[in-house]
Write a protein that holds these residues in place. Structure first.
Motif, mmCIF file in Angstrom:
data_model
loop_
_atom_site.group_PDB
_atom_site.id
_atom_site.type_symbol
_atom_site.label_atom_id
_atom_site.label_comp_id
_atom_site.label_asym_id
_atom_site.label_seq_id
_atom_site.Cartn_x
_atom_site.Cartn_y
_atom_site.Cartn_z
ATOM 1 N N MET A 1 0.821 -1.195 0.000
ATOM 2 C CA MET A 1 0.000 0.000 0.000
ATOM 3 C C MET A 1 0.865 1.258 0.000
ATOM 4 S SD MET A 1 -2.977 0.788 -0.214
ATOM 5 C CE MET A 1 -4.382 1.674 0.217
ATOM 6 N N LYS A 2 1.994 1.198 0.692
ATOM 7 C CA LYS A 2 2.873 2.360 0.765
ATOM 8 C C LYS A 2 3.471 2.695 -0.593
ATOM 9 C CE LYS A 2 4.108 1.866 5.589
ATOM 10 N NZ LYS A 2 5.172 1.657 6.544
ATOM 11 N N ARG A 3 3.584 1.720 -1.475
ATOM 12 C CA ARG A 3 4.136 1.964 -2.808
ATOM 13 C C ARG A 3 3.075 2.467 -3.787
ATOM 14 N NH1 ARG A 3 8.293 -2.946 -4.054
ATOM 15 N NH2 ARG A 3 9.534 -2.689 -2.186
ATOM 16 N N VAL A 4 1.841 2.117 -3.548
ATOM 17 C CA VAL A 4 0.774 2.475 -4.477
ATOM 18 C C VAL A 4 0.517 3.985 -4.473
ATOM 19 C CG1 VAL A 4 -1.673 2.194 -5.000
ATOM 20 C CG2 VAL A 4 -0.307 0.224 -4.320
ATOM 21 N N LEU A 5 0.494 4.613 -3.302
ATOM 22 C CA LEU A 5 0.207 6.035 -3.203
ATOM 23 C C LEU A 5 1.204 6.884 -3.986
ATOM 24 C CD1 LEU A 5 -1.571 8.270 -2.080
ATOM 25 C CD2 LEU A 5 -0.184 8.223 -0.001
ATOM 26 N N PRO A 6 2.512 6.715 -3.797
ATOM 27 C CA PRO A 6 3.455 7.525 -4.593
ATOM 28 C C PRO A 6 3.330 7.269 -6.091
ATOM 29 C CG PRO A 6 4.595 6.525 -2.747
ATOM 30 C CD PRO A 6 3.223 5.927 -2.788
ATOM 31 N N LEU A 7 3.078 6.014 -6.471
ATOM 32 C CA LEU A 7 2.906 5.727 -7.895
ATOM 33 C C LEU A 7 1.675 6.429 -8.456
ATOM 34 C CD1 LEU A 7 3.788 1.925 -8.060
ATOM 35 C CD2 LEU A 7 5.073 3.823 -9.034
ATOM 36 N N PHE A 8 0.585 6.416 -7.700
ATOM 37 C CA PHE A 8 -0.642 7.070 -8.152
ATOM 38 C C PHE A 8 -0.442 8.579 -8.268
ATOM 39 C CE2 PHE A 8 -4.739 9.111 -7.337
ATOM 40 C CZ PHE A 8 -5.470 8.586 -8.395
ATOM 41 N N LEU A 9 0.164 9.192 -7.261
ATOM 42 C CA LEU A 9 0.410 10.629 -7.304
ATOM 43 C C LEU A 9 1.344 10.997 -8.449
ATOM 44 C CD1 LEU A 9 0.688 11.456 -3.499
ATOM 45 C CD2 LEU A 9 -1.217 11.930 -5.047
ATOM 46 N N GLY A 10 2.349 10.174 -8.688
ATOM 47 C CA GLY A 10 3.245 10.414 -9.820
ATOM 48 C C GLY A 10 2.507 10.330 -11.142
ATOM 49 N N ALA A 134 -5.775 6.972 2.137
ATOM 50 C CA ALA A 134 -5.607 7.001 3.590
ATOM 51 C C ALA A 134 -6.704 6.182 4.258
ATOM 52 C CB ALA A 134 -5.641 8.444 4.091
ATOM 53 N N TRP A 135 -7.942 6.322 3.785
ATOM 54 C CA TRP A 135 -9.047 5.549 4.336
ATOM 55 C C TRP A 135 -8.835 4.057 4.103
ATOM 56 C CZ3 TRP A 135 -12.703 2.585 1.661
ATOM 57 C CH2 TRP A 135 -13.738 2.085 2.447
ATOM 58 N N ALA A 136 -8.408 3.691 2.891
ATOM 59 C CA ALA A 136 -8.171 2.283 2.573
ATOM 60 C C ALA A 136 -7.052 1.708 3.447
ATOM 61 C CB ALA A 136 -7.831 2.121 1.095
ATOM 62 N N ALA A 137 -6.018 2.482 3.680
ATOM 63 C CA ALA A 137 -4.912 2.021 4.528
ATOM 64 C C ALA A 137 -5.393 1.801 5.958
ATOM 65 C CB ALA A 137 -3.774 3.039 4.502
ATOM 66 N N LYS A 138 -6.243 2.680 6.445
ATOM 67 C CA LYS A 138 -6.774 2.549 7.805
ATOM 68 C C LYS A 138 -7.632 1.284 7.921
ATOM 69 C CE LYS A 138 -8.201 5.891 11.129
ATOM 70 N NZ LYS A 138 -8.815 7.175 11.383
ATOM 71 N N VAL A 139 -8.459 1.039 6.918
ATOM 72 C CA VAL A 139 -9.313 -0.156 6.907
ATOM 73 C C VAL A 139 -8.445 -1.415 6.885
ATOM 74 C CG1 VAL A 139 -10.967 -1.464 5.505
ATOM 75 C CG2 VAL A 139 -11.309 0.987 5.889
ATOM 76 N N MET A 140 -7.386 -1.415 6.085
ATOM 77 C CA MET A 140 -6.481 -2.582 6.000
ATOM 78 C C MET A 140 -5.801 -2.827 7.343
ATOM 79 S SD MET A 140 -6.548 -3.785 2.859
ATOM 80 C CE MET A 140 -5.020 -4.427 2.257
ATOM 81 N N GLN A 141 -5.402 -1.765 8.041
ATOM 82 C CA GLN A 141 -4.767 -1.930 9.336
ATOM 83 C C GLN A 141 -5.727 -2.536 10.356
ATOM 84 O OE1 GLN A 141 -3.227 1.915 10.443
ATOM 85 N NE2 GLN A 141 -1.245 1.547 9.454
ATOM 86 N N LYS A 142 -6.991 -2.104 10.325
ATOM 87 C CA LYS A 142 -7.979 -2.643 11.255
ATOM 88 C C LYS A 142 -8.235 -4.119 10.981
ATOM 89 C CE LYS A 142 -10.523 1.530 12.425
ATOM 90 N NZ LYS A 142 -11.821 2.216 12.370
ATOM 91 N N ARG A 143 -8.227 -4.527 9.721
ATOM 92 C CA ARG A 143 -8.461 -5.920 9.380
ATOM 93 C C ARG A 143 -7.300 -6.801 9.832
ATOM 94 N NH1 ARG A 143 -11.094 -5.798 3.329
ATOM 95 N NH2 ARG A 143 -13.061 -4.873 3.962
ATOM 96 N N ARG A 144 -6.107 -6.277 9.788
ATOM 97 C CA ARG A 144 -4.914 -7.057 10.203
ATOM 98 C C ARG A 144 -4.858 -7.223 11.703
ATOM 99 N NH1 ARG A 144 -0.583 -4.061 6.385
ATOM 100 N NH2 ARG A 144 -1.316 -4.925 4.412
ATOM 101 N N ALA A 145 -5.453 -6.301 12.432
ATOM 102 C CA ALA A 145 -5.369 -6.333 13.896
ATOM 103 C C ALA A 145 -6.317 -7.321 14.520
ATOM 104 C CB ALA A 145 -5.663 -4.947 14.450
#
Length: 145
Positions: A1-10, A134-145
């Motif tokens: 997920m951390k790689r997708v955001l910079p690629l999308f913004l680029g 940011a919302w998708a990342a937050k949802v993914m973190q909650k699912r992992r926990a």
């Protein structure tokens, strides 16, 4: 997920903004919502009537603009009525001290969005994209926990 955001913004930053060198069909001025093709025909000073407007926006870049726009004359260049001719038919454009040139109406000019509007659109899309990621990342973190 951390790689997708910079690629999308680029990717968004690389999108073309339709800024190109001008390749206008002819030199023109826009007055009162109509486009006038500038000719090479001089208008005699004694045939020039009252000042009716002026260039409010100049650009040598192709696009559509609002106001009394010109792709040839700088901001402040005056438009004048021609004695015995309707403004709907033709106007005179001041090109120097007591020098005027004929501009013939070609039809309605529909000014489109200026580049500022397009930049605001891209900025809005970018903000929405960042918020979604940011919302998708937050949802993914909650699912992992």
């Amino acid at each position: 997920m951390k790689r997708v955001l910079p690629l999308f913004l680029g990717f968004i930053l690389l999108l073309p903004l339709s800024i190109a060198s001008a390749s206008w069909a002819y030199p023109f001025v826009v007055y009162s919502g109509h486009i006038y093709q500038v000719t090479t025909q001089a208008v005699q000073p004694e045939d020039v009537g009252q000042k009716i407007g002026k260039v409010t926006k100049y650009s040598d870049r192709e696009g559509t603009y609002r106001g009394n726009f010109s792709n040839m004359y700088p901001k402040g260049t005056g438009y004048y009525a021609i004695e015995g001719r309707s403004r709907q038919e033709a106007i005179a454009v001041r090109t120097g001290e007591d020098t005027y040139i004929l501009a013939i109406q070609q039809g309605a000019y529909s000014g489109g969005p200026e580049m500022r509007t397009i930049w605001w659109l891209y900025t809005g899309i970018g903000i929405v994209a960042v918020a979604c990621f940011a919302w998708a990342a937050k949802v993914m973190q909650k699912r992992r926990a």
